[in-house]
Design a protein around this motif. Structure first.
Motif, PDB file in Angstrom:
ATOM      1  N   PHE B  49      10.857 -93.773  19.830  1.00 30.40           N
ATOM      2  CA  PHE B  49      10.477 -94.569  21.001  1.00 30.40           C
ATOM      3  C   PHE B  49       9.041 -95.100  20.879  1.00 30.40           C
ATOM      4  O   PHE B  49       8.711 -96.137  21.444  1.00 30.40           O
ATOM      5  N   ASP B  50       8.194 -94.334  20.166  1.00 26.15           N
ATOM      6  CA  ASP B  50       6.770 -94.675  20.139  1.00 26.15           C
ATOM      7  C   ASP B  50       6.443 -95.902  19.292  1.00 26.15           C
ATOM      8  O   ASP B  50       5.319 -96.392  19.321  1.00 26.15           O
ATOM      9  N   VAL B  51       7.379 -96.378  18.502  1.00 26.09           N
ATOM     10  CA  VAL B  51       7.052 -97.468  17.576  1.00 26.09           C
ATOM     11  C   VAL B  51       7.842 -98.739  17.873  1.00 26.09           C
ATOM     12  O   VAL B  51       7.892 -99.651  17.044  1.00 26.09           O
ATOM     13  N   VAL B  52       8.446 -98.800  19.039  1.00 31.08           N
ATOM     14  CA  VAL B  52       9.161-100.013  19.441  1.00 31.08           C
ATOM     15  C   VAL B  52       8.800-100.343  20.886  1.00 31.08           C
ATOM     16  O   VAL B  52       8.367 -99.472  21.645  1.00 31.08           O
ATOM     17  N   ARG B  53       8.998-101.591  21.233  1.00 29.11           N
ATOM     18  CA  ARG B  53       8.664-102.019  22.581  1.00 29.11           C
ATOM     19  C   ARG B  53       9.801-101.712  23.548  1.00 29.11           C
ATOM     20  O   ARG B  53       9.579-101.412  24.707  1.00 29.11           O
ATOM     21  N   ARG B  54      11.045-101.814  23.066  1.00 33.40           N
ATOM     22  CA  ARG B  54      12.183-101.675  23.969  1.00 33.40           C
ATOM     23  C   ARG B  54      12.992-100.424  23.638  1.00 33.40           C
ATOM     24  O   ARG B  54      13.444-100.239  22.510  1.00 33.40           O
ATOM     25  N   VAL B  55      13.157 -99.570  24.632  1.00 31.43           N
ATOM     26  CA  VAL B  55      13.898 -98.330  24.437  1.00 31.43           C
ATOM     27  C   VAL B  55      14.914 -98.171  25.559  1.00 31.43           C
ATOM     28  O   VAL B  55      14.717 -98.684  26.664  1.00 31.43           O
ATOM     29  N   THR B  56      15.983 -97.477  25.258  1.00 31.17           N
ATOM     30  CA  THR B  56      16.935 -97.071  26.295  1.00 31.17           C
ATOM     31  C   THR B  56      17.124 -95.573  26.169  1.00 31.17           C
ATOM     32  O   THR B  56      17.563 -95.083  25.123  1.00 31.17           O
ATOM     33  N   GLU B  57      16.758 -94.870  27.223  1.00 34.27           N
ATOM     34  CA  GLU B  57      16.940 -93.426  27.244  1.00 34.27           C
ATOM     35  C   GLU B  57      18.259 -93.189  27.967  1.00 34.27           C
ATOM     36  O   GLU B  57      18.344 -93.291  29.191  1.00 34.27           O
ATOM     37  N   ALA B  58      19.302 -92.957  27.225  1.00 34.01           N
ATOM     38  CA  ALA B  58      20.637 -92.801  27.833  1.00 34.01           C
ATOM     39  C   ALA B  58      21.551 -92.054  26.884  1.00 34.01           C
ATOM     40  O   ALA B  58      21.334 -92.029  25.661  1.00 34.01           O
ATOM     41  N   ASP B  59      22.561 -91.465  27.446  1.00 37.62           N
ATOM     42  CA  ASP B  59      23.567 -90.781  26.661  1.00 37.62           C
ATOM     43  C   ASP B  59      24.374 -91.797  25.853  1.00 37.62           C
ATOM     44  O   ASP B  59      24.550 -92.940  26.284  1.00 37.62           O
ATOM     45  N   THR B  61      27.361 -92.016  25.551  1.00 38.67           N
ATOM     46  CA  THR B  61      28.633 -92.377  26.190  1.00 38.67           C
ATOM     47  C   THR B  61      28.415 -93.128  27.506  1.00 38.67           C
ATOM     48  O   THR B  61      29.368 -93.409  28.219  1.00 38.67           O
ATOM     49  N   ASP B  62      27.168 -93.460  27.810  1.00 42.08           N
ATOM     50  CA  ASP B  62      26.845 -94.173  29.049  1.00 42.08           C
ATOM     51  C   ASP B  62      27.148 -95.667  28.852  1.00 42.08           C
ATOM     52  O   ASP B  62      26.344 -96.417  28.312  1.00 42.08           O
ATOM     53  N   LYS B  63      28.333 -96.065  29.318  1.00 42.82           N
ATOM     54  CA  LYS B  63      28.817 -97.431  29.059  1.00 42.82           C
ATOM     55  C   LYS B  63      27.893 -98.511  29.615  1.00 42.82           C
ATOM     56  O   LYS B  63      27.691 -99.547  28.993  1.00 42.82           O
ATOM     57  N   GLU B  64      27.358 -98.235  30.791  1.00 45.83           N
ATOM     58  CA  GLU B  64      26.478 -99.236  31.403  1.00 45.83           C
ATOM     59  C   GLU B  64      25.232 -99.450  30.536  1.00 45.83           C
ATOM     60  O   GLU B  64      24.818-100.585  30.266  1.00 45.83           O
ATOM     61  N   ALA B  65      24.649 -98.336  30.089  1.00 44.55           N
ATOM     62  CA  ALA B  65      23.453 -98.426  29.238  1.00 44.55           C
ATOM     63  C   ALA B  65      23.799 -99.071  27.896  1.00 44.55           C
ATOM     64  O   ALA B  65      23.043 -99.892  27.373  1.00 44.55           O
ATOM     65  N   LEU B  66      24.947 -98.704  27.340  1.00 39.15           N
ATOM     66  CA  LEU B  66      25.361 -99.282  26.054  1.00 39.15           C
ATOM     67  C   LEU B  66      25.554-100.791  26.182  1.00 39.15           C
ATOM     68  O   LEU B  66      25.210-101.551  25.275  1.00 39.15           O
ATOM     69  N   ASP B  67      26.069-101.217  27.320  1.00 38.82           N
ATOM     70  CA  ASP B  67      26.300-102.642  27.533  1.00 38.82           C
ATOM     71  C   ASP B  67      24.977-103.398  27.578  1.00 38.82           C
ATOM     72  O   ASP B  67      24.814-104.444  26.941  1.00 38.82           O
ATOM     73  N   ARG B  68      24.012-102.850  28.309  1.00 38.56           N
ATOM     74  CA  ARG B  68      22.684-103.479  28.389  1.00 38.56           C
ATOM     75  C   ARG B  68      22.031-103.514  27.011  1.00 38.56           C
ATOM     76  O   ARG B  68      21.441-104.512  26.599  1.00 38.56           O
ATOM     77  N   PHE B  69      22.146-102.387  26.312  1.00 33.47           N
ATOM     78  CA  PHE B  69      21.592-102.271  24.949  1.00 33.47           C
ATOM     79  C   PHE B  69      22.204-103.342  24.049  1.00 33.47           C
ATOM     80  O   PHE B  69      21.497-104.095  23.374  1.00 33.47           O
ATOM     81  N   ALA B  70      23.512-103.450  24.069  1.00 28.30           N
ATOM     82  CA  ALA B  70      24.199-104.425  23.206  1.00 28.30           C
ATOM     83  C   ALA B  70      23.744-105.845  23.521  1.00 28.30           C
ATOM     84  O   ALA B  70      23.527-106.655  22.615  1.00 28.30           O
ATOM     85  N   ASN B  71      23.576-106.131  24.809  1.00 27.40           N
ATOM     86  CA  ASN B  71      23.165-107.484  25.193  1.00 27.40           C
ATOM     87  C   ASN B  71      21.758-107.828  24.730  1.00 27.40           C
ATOM     88  O   ASN B  71      21.402-108.985  24.616  1.00 27.40           O
ATOM     89  N   ASP B  72      20.951-106.807  24.480  1.00 29.95           N
ATOM     90  CA  ASP B  72      19.551-107.046  24.104  1.00 29.95           C
ATOM     91  C   ASP B  72      19.347-107.141  22.596  1.00 29.95           C
ATOM     92  O   ASP B  72      18.251-107.461  22.136  1.00 29.95           O
ATOM     93  N   VAL B  73      20.366-106.822  21.807  1.00 25.47           N
ATOM     94  CA  VAL B  73      20.170-106.760  20.356  1.00 25.47           C
ATOM     95  C   VAL B  73      21.122-107.717  19.635  1.00 25.47           C
ATOM     96  O   VAL B  73      22.090-108.202  20.218  1.00 25.47           O
ATOM     97  N   ASP B  74      20.819-107.969  18.351  1.00 24.89           N
ATOM     98  CA  ASP B  74      21.652-108.883  17.562  1.00 24.89           C
ATOM     99  C   ASP B  74      22.593-108.142  16.617  1.00 24.89           C
ATOM    100  O   ASP B  74      23.599-108.686  16.167  1.00 24.89           O
TER     101      ASP B  74
END
Lengths: 362, 362
Positions: B49-59, B61-74
């Motif tokens: 986490f310390d070497v990137v600007r964008r982090v998601t602290e989530a399990d 299996t957390d579908k909502e977090a995974l969805d947001r994560f996927a939308n933010d990356v290529d």
């Protein structure tokens, strides 16, 4: 009152003023050693912001932001030499600031810098202070032509300087640099531009990288080659000069000393300019050496021992400037070439976008 | 439906599942190439986490977090081999996930892994599936003693395995591993443990690093040395095996193949284990080679050409485990040694806290 530095623990946070590529590469080097970094920069698109968790987007004179920044870090360093004096003073009262900002007063002013170097018995090109047009005429009479008129402050990459040749009207040159306090330097017929990147630790240890030679294009560094193709005695002299300057400053961190190698008359070295920070001519160390200039700087400001640099072979650094950034694609497949891109969102002419390091074992 | 990968632009964001030291070093390597990274990990103290600007602290299996994560990356990649299958499936429908998560189904299960390797005509130690105590008795009869009983899934660093020697009660061993589906492997009298870190690009190009030899202590990697002190033909065979496995998987990214070098009877190599990720035995590449395993992995998942690795010299990697992290102070001053610390806030016995790379030009 200033806060005295002491060695940092491995869980410390290093504050970096400036969010350009130098700040970015400092943060990456700090991360290798386990440190956290916090970058402060007014530019929301700072490329150093992308490689750290904590950023402050604020002006360098924003006292409230500076105070929060200082409270979050254990030591402050900077990636550029034009840190405002009041910013440095404000931060120094709260956290150690390294290298000592007092040094900036000297290196931010070409006249003070040359005077300081000369006072150490180190040679520079003949120069004279210029405060008005009459002073410029007098300086030309003493220094001769061709000569280079440079503003005392805020010049970089060739900005704020103009060459005066035989027949040129001094008044035009004086107007061109904005009638600002300046110095006139003799135009030295040098063989090569060379530089030494030198580190000095909190314990006073000095470690310099090998002398490199630099080629500029449009006043911007284009290529660095190491080792420089100069006689060994010249390289030794150059490194000794850089070490003496670092010691005289009581410097802590990495700095670069740019010099001219003048071959005629047995050969000598003239100091041209001091950059009180990591320097473009030291980028080759990332891939060509057992320790990079960035890590060496972080070790110094952290109060950790400096590394002993061992070069892997002959090395070359090539800047990718402006649209040349697209050349990175071809470099990706060249054996022994390492591509570095800074992640800057906008390509502009003259903007440093990345570089390529090459190491040769011949 | 899965999203097919294609080469990324230099302004792309790479998503990394897992926030340990491997994720951290992947992010640092991505930054060199100008990429941004977004790290997803359930642990709030993740050192990546310390070497990137964008982090998601989530399990995971957390579908909502995974969805947001996927939308933010290529593109999505991962630092560990136990990514849950449903996570991989969920993400694959949104963004390319590399290496292909289907491979994990094979490498997460020792029986499937050995069966797959054997199906390629590549030798492994004799083994047999064990589903119950009767099966273990039968396996011992066919494989012989000493033998090692290992759970099929979720074993690492020696966890989930027990050696059965002459006179040992199989029932005790069976209880010790929790009566889980397992395999029994013959205990091979090997000369050395070796490994190949191999990369395969999106274009199918394969580049392997030199064969290295590994020393474990308490089932945790302690030292890697490269090149491995084995006959050249063995090293060639080992690298060819790793390349064949990568090709058979249609792998994209870096993986490690751990093998045993058995010297007796003319010498041969047996595949022990596949790690579908960057691997501890490849850390030496950060300082000992013109390209690191981390950059090679990033190049692969970005669809960029792989680099041709050129080794700087003989290299050695030493893990700093648990309280050994304090040894870093002594290493800082050793010429040619590069210290890497992971910035983990808590020291625990057996926890990988950092490593030291050494390069020798002899």
């Amino acid at each position: 009152m200033i806060v005295a530095p002491r060695p940092l623990g491995a869980d410390a946070t290093i504050g970096i003023l400036g969010g350009g590529q130098l700040g970015r590469m400092l943060a990456l080097a700090a991360a290798r050693l386990g440190f956290k970094c916090h970058v402060l920069c007014p530019d929301p698109q700072s490329c150093a912001f992308d490689v750290v968790r904590r950023v402050t987007e604020a002006d360098y004179t924003d006292k409230e932001a500076l105070d929060r920044f200082a409270n979050d870090v254990d030591v402050v360093t900077y990636e550029f030499e034009n840190v405002p004096a009041e910013t440095a003073t404000f931060l120094s009262a709260r956290r150690p600031v390294l290298p000592d900002p007092k040094i900036l007063a000297t290196t931010q002013d070409r006249l003070l810098e040359k005077t300081f170097v000369t006072s150490l018995g180190i040679a520079v090109a003949p120069f004279a202070a210029v405060d008005d047009l009459a002073g410029l005429e007098a300086a030309l009479a003493s220094v001769g032509r061709p000569a280079v008129l440079k503003t005392r402050r805020f010049g970089y990459d060739g900005k704020g300087q103009v060459t005066i040749r035989a027949g040129d009207d001094p008044a035009v040159a004086w107007a061109e640099i904005g009638e600002q306090p300046a110095i006139l330097e003799a135009f030295v017929p040098f063989e090569r531009e060379v530089s030494v990147v030198v580190a000095r630790g909190l314990d006073g240890t000095v470690q310099s990288f090998d002398l490199c030679e630099n080629e500029h294009r449009d006043h911007i560094l284009k290529v660095t080659r190491v080792p420089a193709a100069v006689p060994a005695a010249i390289a030794d002299t150059a490194r000794a000069i850089a070490g003496r300057i670092a010691e005289a400053f009581g410097y802590v961190g990495v700095m670069a000393v740019e010099m001219f190698w003048v071959a005629e008359g047995g050969g000598r070295v003239l100091v041209n300019e001091i950059a009180p920070r990591v320097h473009n001519s030291g980028h080759w160390t990332q891939d060509g050496c057992t320790v990079s200039q960035f890590e060496q700087h972080i070790r110094a400001v952290a109060g950790w021992p400096l590394a002993v640099p061992v070069r892997h072979g002959r090395a070359e650094m090539l800047n990718l400037i402006g649209a040349e950034v697209h050349d990175h694609k071809a470099w990706l497949s060249v054996p022994g070439a390492s591509v570095h891109l800074y992640g800057k969102p906008v390509v502009r002419p003259g903007r440093k976008m990345g570089h390529v390091n090459r190491v040769f074992r011949d």
